[in-house]
Design a protein around this motif. Structure first.
Motif, PDB file in Angstrom:
ATOM      1  N   ASN A 164       0.831  -1.198   0.000  1.00 27.99           N
ATOM      2  CA  ASN A 164       0.000   0.000   0.000  1.00 27.99           C
ATOM      3  C   ASN A 164       0.866   1.248   0.000  1.00 27.99           C
ATOM      4  N   LEU A 165       0.674   2.102  -1.003  1.00 31.13           N
ATOM      5  CA  LEU A 165       1.399   3.375  -1.107  1.00 31.13           C
ATOM      6  C   LEU A 165       0.519   4.464  -0.506  1.00 31.13           C
ATOM      7  N   TRP A 166       1.074   5.224   0.435  1.00 35.52           N
ATOM      8  CA  TRP A 166       0.256   6.189   1.152  1.00 35.52           C
ATOM      9  C   TRP A 166       1.083   7.376   1.634  1.00 35.52           C
ATOM     10  N   ALA A 167       0.392   8.374   2.186  1.00 34.43           N
ATOM     11  CA  ALA A 167       1.043   9.525   2.813  1.00 34.43           C
ATOM     12  C   ALA A 167       0.093  10.076   3.870  1.00 34.43           C
ATOM     13  N   THR A 168       0.645  10.749   4.871  1.00 40.26           N
ATOM     14  CA  THR A 168      -0.183  11.246   5.973  1.00 40.26           C
ATOM     15  C   THR A 168      -1.128  12.355   5.531  1.00 40.26           C
ATOM     16  N   TRP A 169      -0.793  13.089   4.450  1.00 35.74           N
ATOM     17  CA  TRP A 169      -1.624  14.203   3.990  1.00 35.74           C
ATOM     18  C   TRP A 169      -2.764  13.750   3.083  1.00 35.74           C
ATOM     19  N   CYS A 170      -2.777  12.464   2.739  1.00 37.07           N
ATOM     20  CA  CYS A 170      -3.743  11.904   1.781  1.00 37.07           C
ATOM     21  C   CYS A 170      -4.992  11.433   2.523  1.00 37.07           C
ATOM     22  N   PRO A 172      -7.933   9.944   1.524  1.00 38.97           N
ATOM     23  CA  PRO A 172      -8.360   8.564   1.270  1.00 38.97           C
ATOM     24  C   PRO A 172      -7.421   7.533   1.893  1.00 38.97           C
ATOM     25  N   CYS A 173      -6.123   7.838   1.948  1.00 35.88           N
ATOM     26  CA  CYS A 173      -5.168   6.922   2.585  1.00 35.88           C
ATOM     27  C   CYS A 173      -5.523   6.733   4.059  1.00 35.88           C
ATOM     28  N   VAL A 174      -5.804   7.841   4.722  1.00 37.35           N
ATOM     29  CA  VAL A 174      -6.117   7.801   6.153  1.00 37.35           C
ATOM     30  C   VAL A 174      -7.421   7.042   6.386  1.00 37.35           C
ATOM     31  N   HIS A 251      -5.203  -1.497  -7.258  1.00 40.59           N
ATOM     32  CA  HIS A 251      -6.380  -0.689  -6.939  1.00 40.59           C
ATOM     33  C   HIS A 251      -5.916   0.737  -6.709  1.00 40.59           C
ATOM     34  N   ALA A 252      -6.404   1.649  -7.547  1.00 42.68           N
ATOM     35  CA  ALA A 252      -6.080   3.063  -7.394  1.00 42.68           C
ATOM     36  C   ALA A 252      -7.231   3.739  -6.677  1.00 42.68           C
ATOM     37  N   GLY A 253      -6.939   4.369  -5.547  1.00 45.52           N
ATOM     38  CA  GLY A 253      -7.985   5.018  -4.769  1.00 45.52           C
ATOM     39  C   GLY A 253      -8.270   4.274  -3.483  1.00 45.52           C
ATOM     40  N   GLU A 254      -9.282   4.765  -2.785  1.00 47.55           N
ATOM     41  CA  GLU A 254      -9.607   4.255  -1.451  1.00 47.55           C
ATOM     42  C   GLU A 254     -10.161   2.835  -1.510  1.00 47.55           C
ATOM     43  N   LEU A 255      -9.723   2.016  -0.561  1.00 47.32           N
ATOM     44  CA  LEU A 255     -10.198   0.641  -0.434  1.00 47.32           C
ATOM     45  C   LEU A 255     -11.321   0.550   0.594  1.00 47.32           C
ATOM     46  N   SER A 256     -12.245  -0.359   0.344  1.00 45.69           N
ATOM     47  CA  SER A 256     -13.195  -0.793   1.365  1.00 45.69           C
ATOM     48  C   SER A 256     -12.902  -2.266   1.651  1.00 45.69           C
ATOM     49  N   ARG A 257     -13.582  -2.845   2.618  1.00 43.76           N
ATOM     50  CA  ARG A 257     -13.380  -4.277   2.882  1.00 43.76           C
ATOM     51  C   ARG A 257     -13.720  -5.101   1.648  1.00 43.76           C
ATOM     52  N   ALA A 258     -14.729  -4.655   0.892  1.00 41.24           N
ATOM     53  CA  ALA A 258     -15.152  -5.402  -0.290  1.00 41.24           C
ATOM     54  C   ALA A 258     -14.126  -5.327  -1.411  1.00 41.24           C
ATOM     55  N   THR A 259     -13.633  -4.123  -1.703  1.00 37.33           N
ATOM     56  CA  THR A 259     -12.660  -4.003  -2.792  1.00 37.33           C
ATOM     57  C   THR A 259     -11.315  -4.623  -2.407  1.00 37.33           C
ATOM     58  N   LEU A 260     -11.009  -4.626  -1.112  1.00 40.45           N
ATOM     59  CA  LEU A 260      -9.812  -5.335  -0.667  1.00 40.45           C
ATOM     60  C   LEU A 260      -9.977  -6.838  -0.897  1.00 40.45           C
ATOM     61  N   ALA A 261     -11.157  -7.361  -0.556  1.00 41.27           N
ATOM     62  CA  ALA A 261     -11.417  -8.789  -0.758  1.00 41.27           C
ATOM     63  C   ALA A 261     -11.331  -9.166  -2.227  1.00 41.27           C
ATOM     64  N   ARG A 262     -11.805  -8.273  -3.108  1.00 38.13           N
ATOM     65  CA  ARG A 262     -11.715  -8.548  -4.544  1.00 38.13           C
ATOM     66  C   ARG A 262     -10.266  -8.701  -4.980  1.00 38.13           C
ATOM     67  N   GLY A 263      -9.386  -7.833  -4.485  1.00 37.40           N
ATOM     68  CA  GLY A 263      -7.975  -7.950  -4.836  1.00 37.40           C
ATOM     69  C   GLY A 263      -7.333  -9.195  -4.253  1.00 37.40           C
ATOM     70  N   LEU A 264      -7.705  -9.540  -3.032  1.00 37.61           N
ATOM     71  CA  LEU A 264      -7.099 -10.701  -2.375  1.00 37.61           C
ATOM     72  C   LEU A 264      -7.456 -12.013  -3.072  1.00 37.61           C
ATOM     73  N   VAL A 265      -8.624 -12.054  -3.694  1.00 38.32           N
ATOM     74  CA  VAL A 265      -9.020 -13.261  -4.422  1.00 38.32           C
ATOM     75  C   VAL A 265      -7.990 -13.616  -5.479  1.00 38.32           C
ATOM     76  N   ARG A 266      -7.351 -12.607  -6.040  1.00 35.28           N
ATOM     77  CA  ARG A 266      -6.388 -12.834  -7.124  1.00 35.28           C
ATOM     78  C   ARG A 266      -5.067 -13.410  -6.625  1.00 35.28           C
ATOM     79  N   ILE A 267      -4.765 -13.293  -5.345  1.00 36.83           N
ATOM     80  CA  ILE A 267      -3.449 -13.715  -4.872  1.00 36.83           C
ATOM     81  C   ILE A 267      -3.474 -14.828  -3.833  1.00 36.83           C
ATOM     82  N   LEU A 268      -4.649 -15.107  -3.271  1.00 40.22           N
ATOM     83  CA  LEU A 268      -4.743 -16.178  -2.287  1.00 40.22           C
ATOM     84  C   LEU A 268      -4.930 -17.520  -2.988  1.00 40.22           C
ATOM     85  N   PRO A 269      -4.284 -18.567  -2.496  1.00 45.77           N
ATOM     86  CA  PRO A 269      -4.455 -19.882  -3.119  1.00 45.77           C
ATOM     87  C   PRO A 269      -5.874 -20.369  -2.927  1.00 45.77           C
TER      88      PRO A 269
END
Length: 271
Positions: A164-170, A172-174, A251-269
């Motif tokens: 995760n790429l982030w910054a304290t001033w961002c 959506p990151c927070v 994923h560019a932009g803010e994550l939710s639990r759902a969009t995080l789960a969508r990404g994890l599906v691609r990398i979990l066995p």
């Protein structure tokens, strides 16, 4: 490339693809409609709206377990949760409705919608064929909270990783940080790596303490080199690497639990 900067706004590449396809549909519809003296612009606008709504509803249905207790989250589209194939179905259904109701615009409408759909599928296929640039976890030297050097490629090697790429001033990151912090416990088989951009470890540590966050793998990219390497144009950006260290999703932009789960599906066995 995961996103494109337009003025002060960073837009995910998926949004750009959709807008390009819609723009092509309007252009073609205008040209054909001029010849037949019939306008389809308003109807194309309705089709676009239905496409977006159905794509969102489809995503919510697929990941309803993450929205069950978060009704406001269903309408918070900042997480980028859209299902393109549901959206395509919405396009076809709304286009068929207008085609059935208005015989005078059938030809320009059919041609315009077909052009838009073909453009979207063509752009999407091209992006898939090109794949991700620099698809392996970069060999990039970062520093930890104590200022000690650490190679990004070594952290969590041998297992799936989320960077995760982030910054304290961002903002959506927070906002997404609590989701990622909780994910460390929910998915112990995944290494979550937080790479702060161009801020000092002292500033980052003060921020984490202020927010009460416990990020286990927190590192600092002092010269902000990682965005250039992975061709990320905005923050936050989240990268999903499988156990072999190959980039499988972004994923560019803010994550939710759902969009995080969508990404994890691609990398979990698979179970």
């Amino acid at each position: 490339m995961t996103s494109v900067i337009i003025g002060p706004v960073s837009l995910p590449i998926g949004y750009i693809m959709l807008m390009l396809a819609f723009g092509i549909a309007i252009l073609v519809g205008s040209l054909v409609g001029r010849r037949t003296r019939s306008s389809v612009i308003s109807k194309l606008g309705d089709i676009f709206l239905v496409t977006v709504v159905v794509a969102r509803l489809g995503f919510i249905v697929r990941y309803f377990e993450f929205y069950r207790d978060d009704w406001l989250g269903m309408i918070d589209i900042r997480d980028g949760g859209f299902d393109p194939w549901f959206g395509l179905a919405g396009t076809v259904l709304m286009a068929a409705y207008w085609y059935w109701r208005h015989a005078d615009v059938r030809k320009p409408l059919a041609i315009a919608v077909s052009a838009g759909v073909i453009a979207w599928v063509g752009i999407w296929s091209g992006v898939q064929m090109v794949g991700y640039p620099n698809a392996d976890v970069p060999e990039l030297e970062l520093v930890d909270l104590q200022g000690q050097p650490q190679n990004l490629a070594v952290v969590g090697a041998g297992g799936p990783r989320v960077v995760n790429l982030w910054a304290t001033w961002c903002g959506p990151c927070v906002r997404e940080m609590p989701v990622l912090e909780a994910a460390q416990e929910e998915y112990p088989e995944v290494t979550f790596i937080f790479v702060n951009q161009a801020e000092s470890p002292a500033r980052g540590l003060a921020f984490l303490r202020e927010q009460g966050l416990n990020l286990r793998h927190s590192y600092y990219d002092l010269r902000a080199e990682l965005p250039t390497i992975v061709q990320s144009r905005g923050l936050p950006t989240t990268l999903f690497y499988d156990a072999s260290g190959t980039l499988q999703d972004t994923h560019a932009g803010e994550l939710s639990r759902a969009t995080l789960a969508r990404g994890l599906v691609r990398i979990l066995p698979e179970d």
